[in-house]
Design a protein around this motif. Structure first.
Motif, PDB file in Angstrom:
ATOM      1  N   GLU A  64       0.847  -1.184   0.000  1.00 48.06           N
ATOM      2  CA  GLU A  64       0.000   0.000   0.000  1.00 48.06           C
ATOM      3  C   GLU A  64       0.883   1.235   0.000  1.00 48.06           C
ATOM      4  O   GLU A  64       2.062   1.160   0.350  1.00 48.06           O
ATOM      5  CB  GLU A  64      -0.944   0.014   1.203  1.00 48.06           C
ATOM      6  N   ILE A  65       0.314   2.333  -0.412  1.00 46.05           N
ATOM      7  CA  ILE A  65       1.031   3.606  -0.365  1.00 46.05           C
ATOM      8  C   ILE A  65       0.574   4.343   0.885  1.00 46.05           C
ATOM      9  O   ILE A  65      -0.614   4.591   1.073  1.00 46.05           O
ATOM     10  CB  ILE A  65       0.742   4.459  -1.626  1.00 46.05           C
ATOM     11  N   HIS A  66       1.527   4.676   1.749  1.00 52.22           N
ATOM     12  CA  HIS A  66       1.235   5.386   2.995  1.00 52.22           C
ATOM     13  C   HIS A  66       2.175   6.581   3.076  1.00 52.22           C
ATOM     14  O   HIS A  66       3.389   6.426   3.046  1.00 52.22           O
ATOM     15  CB  HIS A  66       1.438   4.450   4.191  1.00 52.22           C
ATOM     16  N   ASN A  67       1.583   7.771   3.150  1.00 53.77           N
ATOM     17  CA  ASN A  67       2.375   9.009   3.169  1.00 53.77           C
ATOM     18  C   ASN A  67       3.342   9.080   1.982  1.00 53.77           C
ATOM     19  O   ASN A  67       4.486   9.483   2.107  1.00 53.77           O
ATOM     20  CB  ASN A  67       3.149   9.148   4.483  1.00 53.77           C
ATOM     21  N   ARG A  69       4.744   6.666   0.349  1.00 59.21           N
ATOM     22  CA  ARG A  69       5.756   5.611   0.267  1.00 59.21           C
ATOM     23  C   ARG A  69       5.095   4.235   0.287  1.00 59.21           C
ATOM     24  O   ARG A  69       4.153   4.015   1.038  1.00 59.21           O
ATOM     25  CB  ARG A  69       6.718   5.708   1.449  1.00 59.21           C
ATOM     26  N   PRO A  70       5.629   3.323  -0.515  1.00 59.66           N
ATOM     27  CA  PRO A  70       5.070   1.973  -0.482  1.00 59.66           C
ATOM     28  C   PRO A  70       5.477   1.256   0.805  1.00 59.66           C
ATOM     29  O   PRO A  70       6.586   1.443   1.300  1.00 59.66           O
ATOM     30  CB  PRO A  70       5.693   1.295  -1.705  1.00 59.66           C
ATOM     31  N   ARG A  71       4.542   0.458   1.328  1.00 65.64           N
ATOM     32  CA  ARG A  71       4.873  -0.370   2.486  1.00 65.64           C
ATOM     33  C   ARG A  71       4.094  -1.675   2.398  1.00 65.64           C
ATOM     34  O   ARG A  71       3.015  -1.737   1.815  1.00 65.64           O
ATOM     35  CB  ARG A  71       4.626   0.349   3.804  1.00 65.64           C
ATOM     36  N   LEU A  73       1.718  -4.614   3.204  1.00 65.30           N
ATOM     37  CA  LEU A  73       0.422  -4.715   3.874  1.00 65.30           C
ATOM     38  C   LEU A  73       0.168  -6.163   4.311  1.00 65.30           C
ATOM     39  O   LEU A  73      -0.061  -6.419   5.478  1.00 65.30           O
ATOM     40  CB  LEU A  73      -0.704  -4.217   2.957  1.00 65.30           C
TER      41      LEU A  73
END
Length: 79
Positions: A64-67, A69-71, A73
């Motif tokens: 997922e994209i969070h702020n 940036r990809p991270r 999930l």
């Protein structure tokens, strides 16, 4: 820039080539039958194999994209 799609496409072509070679045919039904009995293929994107119906059994990593940036999930396993 080569991305994940390129790696998946490479693996798909290599699995198809193995199935065609095993089937000694290029007809759809022969290829599907070969995929059912092909056994695991260790590709760039991980292990790929097919069940008795010809459906793939593969792990998928969901990001997922969070702020911005990809991270990571979660990981899904089709069985």
């Amino acid at each position: 820039d080569f991305g994940v799609g390129t790696a998946l496409a490479y693996d798909a072509v290599m699995v198809l080539a193995r199935a065609i070679e095993k089937a000694d045919s290029t007809t759809g039904e022969d290829i599907v039958q070969a995929l059912r009995t092909l056994g695991p293929y260790e590709g760039i994107t991980g292990k790929i194999q097919f069940d008795a119906n010809g459906d793939p059994l593969k792990i998928a990593v969901i990001m997922e994209i969070h702020n911005g940036r990809p991270r990571y999930l979660k990981t899904l396993t089709a069985q």
